[in-house]
Design an enzyme around this catalytic site. Structure first.
Site, PDB file in Angstrom:
ATOM      1  N   ASP A 145       3.653  -1.160  -5.845  1.00  0.00           N
ATOM      2  CA  ASP A 145       2.456  -0.607  -5.861  1.00  0.00           C
ATOM      3  C   ASP A 145       1.870   0.000  -4.493  1.00  0.00           C
ATOM      4  O   ASP A 145       2.304  -0.482  -3.391  1.00  0.00           O
ATOM      5  CB  ASP A 145       1.570  -1.593  -6.461  1.00  0.00           C
ATOM      6  CG  ASP A 145       0.024  -0.866  -6.696  1.00  0.00           C
ATOM      7  OD1 ASP A 145      -0.141   0.350  -6.988  1.00  0.00           O
ATOM      8  OD2 ASP A 145      -0.823  -1.753  -6.666  1.00  0.00           O
ATOM      9  N   ASP A 194      -1.776   1.095  -3.033  1.00  0.00           N
ATOM     10  CA  ASP A 194      -3.006   0.724  -2.876  1.00  0.00           C
ATOM     11  C   ASP A 194      -3.360  -0.890  -2.947  1.00  0.00           C
ATOM     12  O   ASP A 194      -2.957  -1.317  -4.181  1.00  0.00           O
ATOM     13  CB  ASP A 194      -4.060   1.368  -3.442  1.00  0.00           C
ATOM     14  CG  ASP A 194      -5.476   1.368  -2.736  1.00  0.00           C
ATOM     15  OD1 ASP A 194      -5.487   0.611  -1.616  1.00  0.00           O
ATOM     16  OD2 ASP A 194      -6.491   1.633  -3.140  1.00  0.00           O
TER      17      ASP A 194
END
Length: 214
Positions: free
Chosen positions: A11, A13
């Site tokens: 991922d 952020d």
């Protein structure tokens, strides 16, 4: 000893970098303009969720009904402000331990991918000077369904030409953990996700990945 994984899917952020404060400032500006209450607790519900779904969560606090056109305008206004704030980002926002760990994983021969619901993932990666680092980038522009749907992870795995059980996902949000598990992949949880029961590994810090990816 045979290596358990061949690829690592990150991922963006909350894992590679942290743009929470920019999201918060942009959504807060939009909500204030509509006279809708918004705080950091509500902002936490938006993590790993698409822009339009995030907007719907914010509008739960409103007594007014808005048209699809108005909602699109609100979301666009938020995104334009968010991109303005992102202009402040640079390589200085990339933690050295994160970059060093990424380099080590590459040296060890792992394929790497980004799997993000954000439509600004490529912009952020460019600001961090990481746009050419990852083998595959799948973001909100490439998917129909955001996390916890498995689509973004399946596309990342396909892009890496790997089977699900050859991939380890690194996530910081419950929606991402759920999506990765639905895709049949193991998950290393970091940040808020490290205490989730479904994760295969709990990471106290990003560099802990080195222990599980020999």
């Amino acid at each position: 000893m045979e290596r358990k994984y061949k690829g690592i899917i990150f991922d963006l952020d909350g894992v590679i970098c942290h743009t929470d404060r920019y999201h918060y400032m942009a959504w807060k500006n939009m909500a204030d303009g509509l006279g809708i209450y918004f705080d950091e607790e509500i902002n936490n519900r938006l993590r790993g969720v698409s822009r339009m779904e995030s907007l719907e969560i914010i509008l739960e606090r409103s007594d007014k009904a808005y048209s699809d056109k108005e909602k699109e305008e609100f979301a666009n206004k938020k995104n334009e402000l968010y991109k303005e704030l992102l202009n402040e980002m640079s390589e200085k926002d990339l933690d050295k331990k994160v970059k060093d760990t990424l380099d080590i994983l590459k040296e060890r021969g792992y394929k790497t991918a980004i799997a993000s619901s954000s439509k600004n993932a490529r912009l952020i990666l460019s600001k961090l000077n990481l746009i050419d680092f990852f083998d595959i980038i799948v973001d909100g522009n490439d998917i129909t369904h955001s996390k916890p749907d498995k689509e973004v992870f399946e596309k990342a795995g396909i892009g890496l030409k790997l089977l699900p059980n050859d991939c380890l996902v690194v996530e910081d949000a419950a929606s991402g953990v759920e999506g990765a598990k639905r895709a049949g992949m193991d998950v290393a949880g970091i940040g808020d996700a490290k205490g989730i029961e479904d994760v295969s590994y709990s990471l106290e810090s990003f560099e802990d990945l080195q222990k599980y990816c020999i």
